[in-house]
Design an enzyme around this catalytic site. Sequence first.
Site, PDB file in Angstrom:
ATOM      1  N   TRP A  10       0.816  -1.226   0.000  1.00  0.00           N
ATOM      2  CA  TRP A  10       0.000   0.000   0.000  1.00  0.00           C
ATOM      3  C   TRP A  10       0.842   1.266   0.000  1.00  0.00           C
ATOM      4  O   TRP A  10       0.319   2.365  -0.149  1.00  0.00           O
ATOM      5  CB  TRP A  10      -0.936   0.000   1.221  1.00  0.00           C
ATOM      6  N   LYS A  11       2.142   1.135   0.264  1.00  0.00           N
ATOM      7  CA  LYS A  11       3.030   2.304   0.365  1.00  0.00           C
ATOM      8  C   LYS A  11       2.440   3.291   1.389  1.00  0.00           C
ATOM      9  O   LYS A  11       1.828   2.853   2.364  1.00  0.00           O
ATOM     10  CB  LYS A  11       3.263   2.915  -1.018  1.00  0.00           C
ATOM     11  N   GLU A 166      11.618  -6.043  -9.000  1.00  0.00           N
ATOM     12  CA  GLU A 166      10.845  -4.857  -9.372  1.00  0.00           C
ATOM     13  C   GLU A 166      11.722  -3.907 -10.177  1.00  0.00           C
ATOM     14  O   GLU A 166      12.482  -3.113  -9.589  1.00  0.00           O
ATOM     15  CB  GLU A 166      10.353  -4.127  -8.115  1.00  0.00           C
ATOM     16  N   GLY A 172       4.915   2.162 -10.738  1.00  0.00           N
ATOM     17  CA  GLY A 172       4.035   3.325 -10.724  1.00  0.00           C
ATOM     18  C   GLY A 172       3.997   4.092 -12.038  1.00  0.00           C
ATOM     19  O   GLY A 172       3.484   5.199 -12.097  1.00  0.00           O
ATOM     20  N   GLY A 233       1.513  -2.514  -6.149  1.00  0.00           N
ATOM     21  CA  GLY A 233       1.299  -1.212  -5.520  1.00  0.00           C
ATOM     22  C   GLY A 233      -0.108  -0.702  -5.785  1.00  0.00           C
ATOM     23  O   GLY A 233      -1.075  -1.095  -5.125  1.00  0.00           O
ATOM     24  N   GLY A 234      -0.233   0.162  -6.781  1.00  0.00           N
ATOM     25  CA  GLY A 234      -1.495   0.841  -7.084  1.00  0.00           C
ATOM     26  C   GLY A 234      -2.717  -0.064  -7.115  1.00  0.00           C
ATOM     27  O   GLY A 234      -3.755   0.258  -6.514  1.00  0.00           O
TER      28      GLY A 234
HETATM   29  P1  13P Z   1       2.954  -0.344  -8.760  1.00  0.00           P
HETATM   30  O1  13P Z   1       2.214  -1.648  -8.824  1.00  0.00           O
HETATM   31  O2  13P Z   1       2.100   0.801  -8.323  1.00  0.00           O
HETATM   32  O3  13P Z   1       3.722  -0.095 -10.029  1.00  0.00           O
HETATM   33  O4  13P Z   1       4.055  -0.507  -7.599  1.00  0.00           O
HETATM   34  C1  13P Z   1       4.881  -1.604  -7.610  1.00  0.00           C
HETATM   35  C2  13P Z   1       5.634  -1.644  -6.336  1.00  0.00           C
HETATM   36  O5  13P Z   1       6.511  -0.850  -6.103  1.00  0.00           O
HETATM   37  C3  13P Z   1       5.243  -2.649  -5.351  1.00  0.00           C
HETATM   38  O6  13P Z   1       6.172  -2.720  -4.317  1.00  0.00           O
END
Ligand code: 13P
Length: 250
Positions: A10-11, A166, A172, A233-234
């Site tokens: 979720w950051k 990653e 993102g 993430g998103g």
């Molecule tokens: P996104 O899926 O938003 O590109 O982020 C990936 C991420 O950094 C997961 O740790």
Amino acid sequence: MRKKVIAGNWKMNMLPNEAISMITELTPLVKDTGNEVVLCVPYTDLFYSLLTAQGSNIKIGAQNMHYEEKGAYTGEISGKMLKSIGVEYVIIGHSERRQYFNETDETVNKKIKTAFENNLKPIVCVGETLEEREAGIAYEIIENQTQKALEGLTEEQVANTIIAYEPIWAIGTGKTATSEDANEACKKIREKIAKMYGQNVGERVIIQYGGSMKPENAKELLEMSDIDGGLIGGASLKAESFAKIVNYNS
Ligand code: 13P
């Protein structure tokens, strides 16, 4: 056969009330999956998330921790603290922490060791920048990060470490690595681990892909031979989209 581990990151998003709603909505949507379901949430959501996920198949993780057990480290959270409330996973060495918060291969290595001392499962992030990819040194970078992260661990610990590949340029940005490129990078990491710790460990270690994974591309990525899950993430912020990724094979 390696189990697929689908983890949300979720950051710095989601207030406790949002975390509770999301997990409440997610619970019935993922209850029948055979995949491991993990949500790595902000510290302030951990306790609410653990309570809301109780009795479900959703595991809760943190996004970072300190490598010391306790002491004068204002603002930090230790592995022991995470374990004490029931956290099971912890992301270590995310590229955003490497980029903005001085995380190094050395601190990543120390944190992984502390995670194991506290019975936390580490999700260790590696990945190259766009410049490194274009310079043709992506594999060198990720193999090197992997080697340094795992230094001094036992074979059993390495087998129980989750590596998240990653590529930084895919995080993102909406740009996903092609499934072939993502698989090739995961394969290189596996081969490196097999060379260092033996074929058996290489076969057991779980390697995720992360970087703009979403319902539309998850199936193709997750069906590749060496991609054992996703770090999302998103698309992990909404129950519906995260559940679609979790349920890619059902
Ligand atoms: P996104 O899926 O938003 O590109 O982020 C990936 C991420 O950094 C997961 O740790």
